[in-house]
Design an enzyme around this catalytic site. Structure first.
Site, PDB file in Angstrom:
ATOM      1  N   SER A  98       0.866  -1.184   0.000  1.00  0.00           N
ATOM      2  CA  SER A  98       0.000   0.000   0.000  1.00  0.00           C
ATOM      3  C   SER A  98       0.900   1.230   0.000  1.00  0.00           C
ATOM      4  CB  SER A  98      -0.861   0.006   1.273  1.00  0.00           C
ATOM      5  OG  SER A  98      -1.481   1.261   1.466  1.00  0.00           O
ATOM      6  N   TYR A 154      -1.635  -1.320  10.457  1.00  0.00           N
ATOM      7  CA  TYR A 154      -1.795  -1.538   9.013  1.00  0.00           C
ATOM      8  C   TYR A 154      -0.567  -1.020   8.255  1.00  0.00           C
ATOM      9  CZ  TYR A 154      -3.746  -1.373   4.301  1.00  0.00           C
ATOM     10  OH  TYR A 154      -3.955  -1.550   2.953  1.00  0.00           O
TER      11      TYR A 154
HETATM   12  N1  LIG Z   1      -8.822  -0.378  -1.031  1.00  0.00           N
HETATM   13  C1  LIG Z   1      -7.782   0.382  -0.720  1.00  0.00           C
HETATM   14  O1  LIG Z   1      -7.909   1.621  -0.578  1.00  0.00           O
HETATM   15  C2  LIG Z   1      -6.414  -0.244  -0.588  1.00  0.00           C
HETATM   16  C3  LIG Z   1      -5.289   0.600  -0.650  1.00  0.00           C
HETATM   17  C4  LIG Z   1      -4.034   0.036  -0.533  1.00  0.00           C
HETATM   18  C5  LIG Z   1      -3.882  -1.325  -0.367  1.00  0.00           C
HETATM   19  N2  LIG Z   1      -4.992  -2.128  -0.298  1.00  0.00           N
HETATM   20  C6  LIG Z   1      -4.784  -3.574  -0.109  1.00  0.00           C
HETATM   21  O2  LIG Z   1      -5.386  -4.263  -1.181  1.00  0.00           O
HETATM   22  C7  LIG Z   1      -5.673  -5.604  -0.769  1.00  0.00           C
HETATM   23  C8  LIG Z   1      -7.096  -5.950  -1.202  1.00  0.00           C
HETATM   24  O3  LIG Z   1      -8.000  -5.147  -0.482  1.00  0.00           O
HETATM   25  P1  LIG Z   1      -9.338  -4.567  -1.105  1.00  0.00           P
HETATM   26  O4  LIG Z   1      -9.215  -3.100  -1.128  1.00  0.00           O
HETATM   27  O5  LIG Z   1      -9.691  -5.269  -2.356  1.00  0.00           O
HETATM   28  O6  LIG Z   1     -10.349  -4.929   0.091  1.00  0.00           O
HETATM   29  P2  LIG Z   1     -11.590  -5.922   0.186  1.00  0.00           P
HETATM   30  O7  LIG Z   1     -12.578  -5.633  -0.882  1.00  0.00           O
HETATM   31  O8  LIG Z   1     -12.030  -5.841   1.615  1.00  0.00           O
HETATM   32  O9  LIG Z   1     -10.962  -7.360  -0.114  1.00  0.00           O
HETATM   33  C9  LIG Z   1     -10.205  -8.053   0.849  1.00  0.00           C
HETATM   34  C10 LIG Z   1     -10.131  -9.501   0.435  1.00  0.00           C
HETATM   35  O10 LIG Z   1      -9.343 -10.210   1.423  1.00  0.00           O
HETATM   36  C11 LIG Z   1     -10.046 -11.379   1.791  1.00  0.00           C
HETATM   37  N3  LIG Z   1      -9.728 -11.785   3.157  1.00  0.00           N
HETATM   38  C12 LIG Z   1      -9.855 -11.041   4.289  1.00  0.00           C
HETATM   39  N4  LIG Z   1      -9.532 -11.779   5.358  1.00  0.00           N
HETATM   40  C13 LIG Z   1      -9.197 -13.017   4.888  1.00  0.00           C
HETATM   41  C14 LIG Z   1      -8.785 -14.220   5.506  1.00  0.00           C
HETATM   42  N5  LIG Z   1      -8.651 -14.328   6.851  1.00  0.00           N
HETATM   43  N6  LIG Z   1      -8.528 -15.298   4.732  1.00  0.00           N
HETATM   44  C15 LIG Z   1      -8.673 -15.223   3.382  1.00  0.00           C
HETATM   45  N7  LIG Z   1      -9.053 -14.119   2.749  1.00  0.00           N
HETATM   46  C16 LIG Z   1      -9.314 -13.028   3.490  1.00  0.00           C
HETATM   47  C17 LIG Z   1     -11.531 -11.016   1.663  1.00  0.00           C
HETATM   48  O11 LIG Z   1     -12.305 -12.182   1.434  1.00  0.00           O
HETATM   49  P3  LIG Z   1     -13.242 -12.907   2.526  1.00  0.00           P
HETATM   50  O12 LIG Z   1     -13.805 -11.855   3.439  1.00  0.00           O
HETATM   51  O13 LIG Z   1     -14.261 -13.588   1.675  1.00  0.00           O
HETATM   52  O14 LIG Z   1     -12.323 -13.884   3.213  1.00  0.00           O
HETATM   53  C18 LIG Z   1     -11.499 -10.165   0.388  1.00  0.00           C
HETATM   54  O15 LIG Z   1     -11.581 -10.989  -0.742  1.00  0.00           O
HETATM   55  C19 LIG Z   1      -5.463  -5.637   0.750  1.00  0.00           C
HETATM   56  O16 LIG Z   1      -4.212  -6.241   1.019  1.00  0.00           O
HETATM   57  C20 LIG Z   1      -5.437  -4.168   1.130  1.00  0.00           C
HETATM   58  O17 LIG Z   1      -4.677  -3.940   2.294  1.00  0.00           O
HETATM   59  C21 LIG Z   1      -6.246  -1.616  -0.413  1.00  0.00           C
END
Ligand SMILES: NC(=O)c1ccc[n+]([C@@H]2O[C@H](COP(=O)([O-])OP(=O)(O)OC[C@H]3O[C@@H](n4cnc5c(N)ncnc54)[C@H](OP(=O)(O)O)[C@@H]3O)[C@@H](O)[C@H]2O)c1
Length: 259
Positions: free
Chosen positions: A139, A152
């Site tokens: 991130s 985080y």
């Molecule tokens: N959105 C942002 O602004 C942003 C910015 C920078 C970085 N990121 C990073 O991008 C990545 C994806 O996040 P996103 O934004 O797409 O968020 P999201 O829509 O909340 O997706 C998170 C994913 O992680 C899975 N997950 C969570 N806990 C888990 C567990 N214990 N075991 C297996 N899977 C798990 C969730 O699936 P289930 O709940 O079905 O398990 C979901 O598919 C993350 O690493 C996040 O830190 C996001």
């Protein structure tokens, strides 16, 4: 956009929503088969019903059993995986002392321990094979401390550092390792991580789309970029950050997290 990717098979963690779901869609559009991993099996089954070549692997990566199951799939020599994407992750917004300690432990287990385990499983087969790609989702929060998002930011700094080290280590074997560092992206992350207020406090230009993030990630790891920052604004911010004193960065970061 993603028509000429070198991977014919991939495994994406956190594919049930957001960035991971979009990565899966783009990989399938480029002709790859994809193993999708998350806890919500119904979401993964729906994706498999919609897209060709998707294999569902339900696993809770916050548990040892879940990590073992996914590591075993990565290691399966009969069904080799070209690209592993460690994308599953979440955050916890709020003052460190007031947040739930078990939740913070779960965050470190997923963002750091599971990612390390699966990175190891990936490189253990890719380096001897002298072929493979590993994309770890960090991130822009990994570039500096983030008061009120402290754990985080620390987990994402770990992912960035680990991935850059592995990028150098694996290069001589022809294996690509990249850190993908998105900025604000509208997904379920905001509701899960208690940052839903960001949607009204940050202007539209501060948001990148899941499509842009996924495309940058896939193209970046294919080109063997060590660090991938999607979006011009975040390239500027992280570039400026590299020449900014740490005390200024943490003070500014504290102001941003308060907004
Ligand atoms: N959105 C942002 O602004 C942003 C910015 C920078 C970085 N990121 C990073 O991008 C990545 C994806 O996040 P996103 O934004 O797409 O968020 P999201 O829509 O909340 O997706 C998170 C994913 O992680 C899975 N997950 C969570 N806990 C888990 C567990 N214990 N075991 C297996 N899977 C798990 C969730 O699936 P289930 O709940 O079905 O398990 C979901 O598919 C993350 O690493 C996040 O830190 C996001």
């Amino acid at each position: 956009m993603t028509s000429s990717l070198p991977f014919s098979s991939a495994l994406v963690t956190g594919a049930s929503s957001g960035i991971g779901e979009e990565l899966t869609r783009q990989l399938v559009a480029a002709g790859a088969t994809v193993v999708v991993v998350a806890r919500r099996a119904a979401r993964l089954e729906a994706l498999a019903a919609e897209l060709a070549g998707v294999e569902v692997l339900k696993a809770d990566l916050g548990t040892r059993a879940g990590q073992d199951a996914v590591a075993a799939r990565i290691a399966d020599a009969d069904r080799p995986i070209d690209l592993v994407v460690n994308n599953a992750g979440f955050g916890s917004s709020g003052e460190f002392h007031a947040l739930d300690a078990d939740r913070l432990g779960d965050e470190v287990e997923l963002n750091v321990a599971a990612l390390t385990r699966l990175s190891h499983a990936a490189l253990a087969v890719m380096v001897p094979r002298r072929r493979g790609w590993l994309l770890n989702v960090s991130s822009v929060a990994g570039f500096q401390p983030a008061p009120r998002l402290a754990v985080y930011a620390a987990t994402k700094a770990y992912v960035l550092s680990l991935s850059e080290s592995l990028h150098q280590e694996a290069a001589s074997a022809g294996v690509h390792v990249s850190a993908l560092c998105p900025g604000l992206t509208k997904t379920e992350f905001q509701s899960v991580s208690n940052t839903a207020h960001y949607q009204s406090t940050f202007p539209e230009f501060a948001w990148t789309t899941v499509e842009e993030v996924a495309t940058s990630g896939l193209q970046g790891v294919a080109k063997n970029r060590a660090v991938i920052v999607p979006g011009a604004i975040y390239k500027l911010v992280t570039g400026a950050g590299s020449v900014t004193p740490r005390w200024i960065k943490r003070a500014l970061s504290g102001v941003v997290q308060r907004s």
